[in-house]
Every structure is written in C-alpha cells, then in structure tokens.
Write a protein that holds these residues in place. Structure first.
Motif, PDB file in Angstrom:
ATOM      1  N   SER A  50       0.851  -1.183   0.000  1.00 22.04           N
ATOM      2  CA  SER A  50       0.000   0.000   0.000  1.00 22.04           C
ATOM      3  C   SER A  50       0.889   1.235   0.000  1.00 22.04           C
ATOM      4  O   SER A  50       1.465   1.582   1.029  1.00 22.04           O
ATOM      5  N   ASN A  53       0.305   3.807   2.718  1.00 20.86           N
ATOM      6  CA  ASN A  53       0.787   3.517   4.071  1.00 20.86           C
ATOM      7  C   ASN A  53       2.179   4.091   4.305  1.00 20.86           C
ATOM      8  O   ASN A  53       2.579   4.289   5.450  1.00 20.86           O
ATOM      9  N   GLU A  54       2.922   4.350   3.225  1.00 18.32           N
ATOM     10  CA  GLU A  54       4.236   4.965   3.350  1.00 18.32           C
ATOM     11  C   GLU A  54       4.131   6.350   3.986  1.00 18.32           C
ATOM     12  O   GLU A  54       5.078   6.831   4.583  1.00 18.32           O
ATOM     13  N   GLY A  56       2.090   7.152   6.440  1.00 15.04           N
ATOM     14  CA  GLY A  56       1.951   6.911   7.874  1.00 15.04           C
ATOM     15  C   GLY A  56       1.531   8.097   8.706  1.00 15.04           C
ATOM     16  O   GLY A  56       0.403   8.578   8.611  1.00 15.04           O
ATOM     17  N   ASP A  78      -6.516   3.486   1.948  1.00 14.14           N
ATOM     18  CA  ASP A  78      -5.871   2.939   0.763  1.00 14.14           C
ATOM     19  C   ASP A  78      -6.958   2.177   0.017  1.00 14.14           C
ATOM     20  O   ASP A  78      -8.139   2.422   0.224  1.00 14.14           O
ATOM     21  N   ILE A  83      -6.657   4.321   6.990  1.00 18.99           N
ATOM     22  CA  ILE A  83      -5.347   4.398   7.642  1.00 18.99           C
ATOM     23  C   ILE A  83      -5.206   5.624   8.536  1.00 18.99           C
ATOM     24  O   ILE A  83      -4.309   5.671   9.370  1.00 18.99           O
ATOM     25  N   TYR A  95      -7.987   0.661  10.206  1.00 17.34           N
ATOM     26  CA  TYR A  95      -7.801  -0.755   9.905  1.00 17.34           C
ATOM     27  C   TYR A  95      -9.118  -1.482   9.623  1.00 17.34           C
ATOM     28  O   TYR A  95      -9.139  -2.699   9.551  1.00 17.34           O
TER      29      TYR A  95
END
Length: 178
Positions: A50, A53-54, A56, A78, A83, A95
C-alpha cells in the motif's frame, strides 16, 4: 500460520499462481503490487503493498489539520482499509475495510458527493446515519491508490469542503510520487 491446503508449483519462469479464493478473500486484484519478504525462518512472505501507508504519520497529521479547519470528520484510506482519521473515534475506522461505495469511487477514479440525509456505508457492513459525505480518489503515478473521505452527521458537505478534500487528495498523490 494456518495451512490453506493449497499447493502450487513454481513454473520455469519462477512464477507461482495465488489461488483465486485467497486473492478474493484478501482483496488482491490484477495489477496489485505485492511486497516479498523473507523472515528469519527462511519463510517467504507476500504482503499487499500500500503506497499510501508509506505516508503513515504524515497522513494522520494531515487529516487532523483538515479537521481543525473544516470541523467535519475526515478519513484517508488505501484501496482496502482506512489508515488515518480525525473527528471520529479511530477504533471505528482505522484498519477497518472500506465499503463498496468508497471502493467504487477509487476504482472509477471519480469523486462522489452524497448530500441526501440517510444511511451511508463508509466501513464495510457498518451503516451510519449521515447528513452528507464526499469521497475523492487519490491518484499517484497514474494509479488510484486510495481516497480522502469527509462526512457530517449534522451539516451538508459544501463546495468549500469538497474543494479542500480534492486538494488533499491531489497533494497526497503528489507526495507519493516523489
């Protein structure tokens, strides 16, 4: 790790087919990137990648800043799950799987604006009463990688809020391209 009782052979080009049942249950679609890891026990691990997700912590800070400005609930997801959230309980969204309407907006690469009061499904199989909601896909390197969602239980998502999340989606997409 539970056994799946499905055995596949590696072909002469080093490929292995992931069974359809597993792809369906993990929501792996044609063209989805997978990360390949080897753990300490020399086990090969495939994990859905994903790119969003980088981002964050940055995504979390970004939605909190948007919430401070707009005072409406903001979510970033995503292609599979939320997220980052602001203005709502994280445990209700982070999540959790995205709903079909959010997935459709990402797949179709088209913003969705719903201003009719009623039930809106943002989390898969969880209905909630909202006044309005908007979903804008995040596009990075030509791929739809997620979405920014805004919703309100009391007011209507107006042009200002829509423009703000369109800007957020564009900015996040560009951040992932760098």
């Amino acid at each position: 790790m539970p056994a799946t009782a499905i055995v596949r052979r590696i072909d002469d080009l080093g490929r292995v087919v992931i069974p359809k049942e597993i792809r369906r249950s993990l929501r792996i679609r044609v063209g989805d990137p997978l990360e390949i890891f080897v753990n300490r026990d020399d086990e090969i691990i495939l994990q859905k990648y994903s790119p969003i997700n980088e981002l964050g912590d940055f995504a979390t800070e970004y939605v909190e800043a948007l919430y401070e400005s707009l005072r409406q609930a903001i979510l970033i997801c995503d292609q599979d799950e939320y997220i980052a959230t602001a203005g709502v309980a994280k445990k209700d969204y982070v999540y959790k799987s995205i709903s079909a309407i959010v997935e459709r907006a990402i797949t179709n690469r088209q913003p969705v604006l719903n201003t009719s009061q009623g039930n809106c499904t943002l989390v898969d199989d969880a209905y909630e009463e909202v006044s309005s909601c908007a979903i804008v896909p995040i596009i990075a390197d030509g791929d739809a990688v997620g979405a920014v969602v805004i919703f309100s239980k009391t007011t209507t998502v107006a042009d200002v809020e829509m423009k703000a999340i369109e800007t957020a989606a564009s900015f996040l997409g560009r951040c992932m391209e760098e």
